[in-house]
Design an enzyme around this catalytic site. Sequence first.
Site, PDB file in Angstrom:
ATOM      1  N   THR A 193      73.031 -56.114   0.659  1.00  0.00           N
ATOM      2  CA  THR A 193      73.234 -56.801   1.946  1.00  0.00           C
ATOM      3  C   THR A 193      73.836 -58.176   1.709  1.00  0.00           C
ATOM      4  OG1 THR A 193      71.352 -55.598   2.804  1.00  0.00           O
ATOM      5  CG2 THR A 193      72.059 -57.538   4.056  1.00  0.00           C
ATOM      6  N   ASN A 227      86.589 -78.105 -16.114  1.00  0.00           N
ATOM      7  CA  ASN A 227      85.419 -78.669 -15.446  1.00  0.00           C
ATOM      8  C   ASN A 227      84.793 -79.839 -16.189  1.00  0.00           C
ATOM      9  OD1 ASN A 227      84.940 -76.299 -17.163  1.00  0.00           O
ATOM     10  ND2 ASN A 227      82.791 -76.793 -16.895  1.00  0.00           N
ATOM     11  N   CYS A 237      74.506 -81.265 -25.901  1.00  0.00           N
ATOM     12  CA  CYS A 237      73.166 -80.940 -25.439  1.00  0.00           C
ATOM     13  C   CYS A 237      72.216 -81.384 -26.537  1.00  0.00           C
ATOM     14  CB  CYS A 237      73.013 -79.464 -25.119  1.00  0.00           C
ATOM     15  SG  CYS A 237      72.632 -78.470 -26.519  1.00  0.00           S
ATOM     16  N   SER A 293      84.049 -70.710  -6.109  1.00  0.00           N
ATOM     17  CA  SER A 293      82.617 -70.949  -5.926  1.00  0.00           C
ATOM     18  C   SER A 293      82.383 -71.789  -4.677  1.00  0.00           C
ATOM     19  CB  SER A 293      82.085 -71.693  -7.159  1.00  0.00           C
ATOM     20  OG  SER A 293      80.729 -72.017  -6.979  1.00  0.00           O
ATOM     21  N   GLY A 294      81.339 -71.469  -3.926  1.00  0.00           N
ATOM     22  CA  GLY A 294      81.055 -72.211  -2.700  1.00  0.00           C
ATOM     23  C   GLY A 294      80.465 -73.595  -2.951  1.00  0.00           C
ATOM     24  N   HIS A 295      79.524 -73.665  -3.917  1.00  0.00           N
ATOM     25  CA  HIS A 295      78.765 -74.927  -4.006  1.00  0.00           C
ATOM     26  C   HIS A 295      79.545 -76.076  -4.631  1.00  0.00           C
ATOM     27  CE1 HIS A 295      77.249 -74.877  -8.347  1.00  0.00           C
ATOM     28  NE2 HIS A 295      77.748 -73.665  -8.240  1.00  0.00           N
TER      29      HIS A 295
END
Length: 379
Positions: free
Chosen positions: A240, A152, A326, A202-204
């Site tokens: 749910t 990534n 970072c 992953s969807g996003h």
Amino acid sequence: MSEHYLDNAATTRPCKAAVAAMMRCFQENYGNPSSLHRMGLSAQQEMDKARRILAGALGCEMREILFTSCATESTNMALRSTAAAYGRKRKRIVTSAVEHASVKQTLSYLAENEGFEIVSVKPDENGCYRARDFLAALDENTCLITMMMVNNETGHILPVKEVFTAAKRKFPHIITHCDAVQAFMKYPVRPASLMADFVSLSGHKIHAAKGVGALYIKRGTKLRAMLLGGKQESGLRAGTESVPLIAGFGAAVEALSPTMESRFEYVKSLNLALRERLMERPGVKILSPEDGSPYVMSIIVPKLRSEILLHYLEQKGVYVSSGSACSKGAGSGVPETFGATREEADSILRVSFCDENTMEDVDALAQGIASGQREIMHK
Ligand code: PLP
């Protein structure tokens, strides 16, 4: 000011098809799929449709797909569950040294709390991952191999299929997990051909919403539920289901599937154009290999700290990531593993494309880096 979003490995804009499917579920099919009445059935049908689409994309059975809240949940579930179900006696786990934090941290947890020995395989001196180095790390005591398909931060491709196939041949008991988050919908991801028992998605990252992921589980592989409660997802994940987000995930996969190759070629042309533009910049280096994923590019802009350049670019409407660095200097270590020096790792920008990007975005970024080099360095 025009906006140039080049941070698609962080997240993507939900596509029209995903938004339409989500709106349908928010406004019309908002029932609980566990309810026995018609509204429940409609919600269940939305989920079935999404599961069918994902199964089609992966070439697997619908029942081999479990919906989760994100890929982090999927990786946690696959690794922790494998450790519990298959790691009672076999305590070795083999992985790459460049995994995403969701894998790395889970493995650290298993090492610290459950006595697993984690073997992190490094790339060769050219920053290239070789299957033989993973295979050399395996033994009779290994219960799991976990590897990402596309890194990534840099786009490096790892030899997942080669490693899993050879590993299974030699040690059929070994469980294999692939983090395919940055590969899905960009490369074919076929668990059966990869010889993967688990695949995390992953969807996003593929133009669906944040808050939805999936885990492929090869039929017959043991899986322990992490959330206990109701019988949702065949009792493997109580709670749910988020029907709107799941329906949006399915819609995004359906919308993207027919264009995988053309999108790839288009993104490759953007990647090549950016490489050419950056070659003109003094000192600028590209850490990402030319044969890696064209969707991700790590760029070293020497003597400019990532965060400073990132915010400078932001003022020009260009959005990218700081690779690993970072502010506290505690980076992921991935750039160094692929050959960057510590100093270079602090000067990394990660650019990541999708097919919504244009040559104007490439130009804006290249110009932003050029003016940044002039203006920030000479302040
Ligand atoms: N694995 C890889 C390779 C990633 O890039 C990411 C997200 O950045 C994840 C896992 C985690 O994905 P999610 O945000 O869905 O938890």
